[in-house]
Design an enzyme around this catalytic site. Sequence first.
Site, PDB file in Angstrom:
ATOM      1  N   CYS A 133      -1.377   0.857   7.407  1.00  0.00           N
ATOM      2  CA  CYS A 133      -2.818   0.602   7.592  1.00  0.00           C
ATOM      3  C   CYS A 133      -3.284  -0.656   6.862  1.00  0.00           C
ATOM      4  CB  CYS A 133      -3.644   1.800   7.126  1.00  0.00           C
ATOM      5  SG  CYS A 133      -3.356   3.292   8.097  1.00  0.00           S
ATOM      6  N   ARG A 134      -3.306  -0.621   5.518  1.00  0.00           N
ATOM      7  CA  ARG A 134      -3.917  -1.710   4.753  1.00  0.00           C
ATOM      8  C   ARG A 134      -3.009  -2.924   4.593  1.00  0.00           C
ATOM      9  NH1 ARG A 134      -5.145   1.989  -0.257  1.00  0.00           N
ATOM     10  NH2 ARG A 134      -3.262   2.927   0.624  1.00  0.00           N
ATOM     11  N   SER A 135      -1.790  -2.709   4.073  1.00  0.00           N
ATOM     12  CA  SER A 135      -0.959  -3.887   3.751  1.00  0.00           C
ATOM     13  C   SER A 135      -0.516  -4.687   4.980  1.00  0.00           C
ATOM     14  CB  SER A 135       0.226  -3.522   2.850  1.00  0.00           C
ATOM     15  OG  SER A 135       1.081  -2.588   3.447  1.00  0.00           O
ATOM     16  N   ASP A 162      -8.386   3.623   1.296  1.00  0.00           N
ATOM     17  CA  ASP A 162      -7.348   4.028   2.260  1.00  0.00           C
ATOM     18  C   ASP A 162      -8.020   4.615   3.500  1.00  0.00           C
ATOM     19  OD1 ASP A 162      -5.278   5.060   3.694  1.00  0.00           O
ATOM     20  OD2 ASP A 162      -4.360   6.119   2.010  1.00  0.00           O
ATOM     21  N   ASN A 171       2.337   1.490   4.304  1.00  0.00           N
ATOM     22  CA  ASN A 171       2.652   0.208   4.963  1.00  0.00           C
ATOM     23  C   ASN A 171       2.369   0.251   6.468  1.00  0.00           C
ATOM     24  OD1 ASN A 171       5.551  -1.976   5.431  1.00  0.00           O
ATOM     25  ND2 ASN A 171       3.446  -2.535   5.063  1.00  0.00           N
ATOM     26  N   CYS A 191       0.859  -1.187   0.000  1.00  0.00           N
ATOM     27  CA  CYS A 191       0.000   0.000   0.000  1.00  0.00           C
ATOM     28  C   CYS A 191       0.895   1.237   0.000  1.00  0.00           C
ATOM     29  CB  CYS A 191      -0.989  -0.029   1.168  1.00  0.00           C
ATOM     30  SG  CYS A 191      -0.232  -0.007   2.813  1.00  0.00           S
TER      31      CYS A 191
HETATM   32  P1  4NP Z   1      -1.763   2.832   4.108  1.00  0.00           P
HETATM   33  O1  4NP Z   1      -2.384   4.200   4.684  1.00  0.00           O
HETATM   34  O2  4NP Z   1      -1.226   3.137   2.731  1.00  0.00           O
HETATM   35  O3  4NP Z   1      -2.921   1.901   4.081  1.00  0.00           O
HETATM   36  O4  4NP Z   1      -0.674   2.418   5.081  1.00  0.00           O
HETATM   37  C1  4NP Z   1      -1.650   5.387   4.744  1.00  0.00           C
HETATM   38  C2  4NP Z   1      -0.756   5.573   5.771  1.00  0.00           C
HETATM   39  C3  4NP Z   1      -0.056   6.758   5.868  1.00  0.00           C
HETATM   40  C4  4NP Z   1      -0.254   7.754   4.934  1.00  0.00           C
HETATM   41  C5  4NP Z   1      -1.138   7.565   3.903  1.00  0.00           C
HETATM   42  C6  4NP Z   1      -1.839   6.375   3.807  1.00  0.00           C
HETATM   43  N1  4NP Z   1       0.466   8.979   5.061  1.00  0.00           N
HETATM   44  O5  4NP Z   1       0.228   9.866   4.221  1.00  0.00           O
HETATM   45  O6  4NP Z   1       1.282   9.113   5.967  1.00  0.00           O
END
Ligand code: 4NP
Length: 159
Positions: free
Chosen positions: A18-20, A130, A16, A13
Amino acid sequence: MAPTTPYKVLAVCLGNICRSPLAEGLIQRKADEAGLNWQVASAGTGNWHVGNPPDPRSRAVAKENGLDISHQRAQTVTSTLLEEYDLILAMDRQNLTDLKSRATEQQARKIKLLLDYTELSKTHGPDVFDPYWDDSGFEGVYRLLEEAAVKVVEIGNKK
Ligand code: 4NP
């Protein structure tokens, strides 16, 4: 007898956190339950959170469902990871584009959009939403990733 080499699956994702990490934990658990020799990891296309554990909201929804992802640490996608993993699963179309832009032609063949690969895009659209900016999304993301993990393991089992 020589141990067989594991089938290596990488969930990707943006951050790294939240989702992955949830995808990693869920696919690993389903593969283990199915008795498969799979090694599942995750990575982000961005590097803001490298070395950090998963987001507390992802850890919480996992824990509520009996899944511990607290040992995981965020890492960035590298050419080594793109080379080493057999199946690379992007959580959304932006992740897919970013991954493909960094991959060789041969590596690109291993990169799939998770919900297309599992055919869940037919009912859920192409992207794993997301949840980072909205606390209310984590439960839904968990449920969707759980469904996807079942399918990933089913597909892997048929190979
Ligand atoms: P992820 O979510 O891609 O599912 O881990 C996010 C985590 C952090 C950020 C964006 C999306 N960020 O902008 O810091």
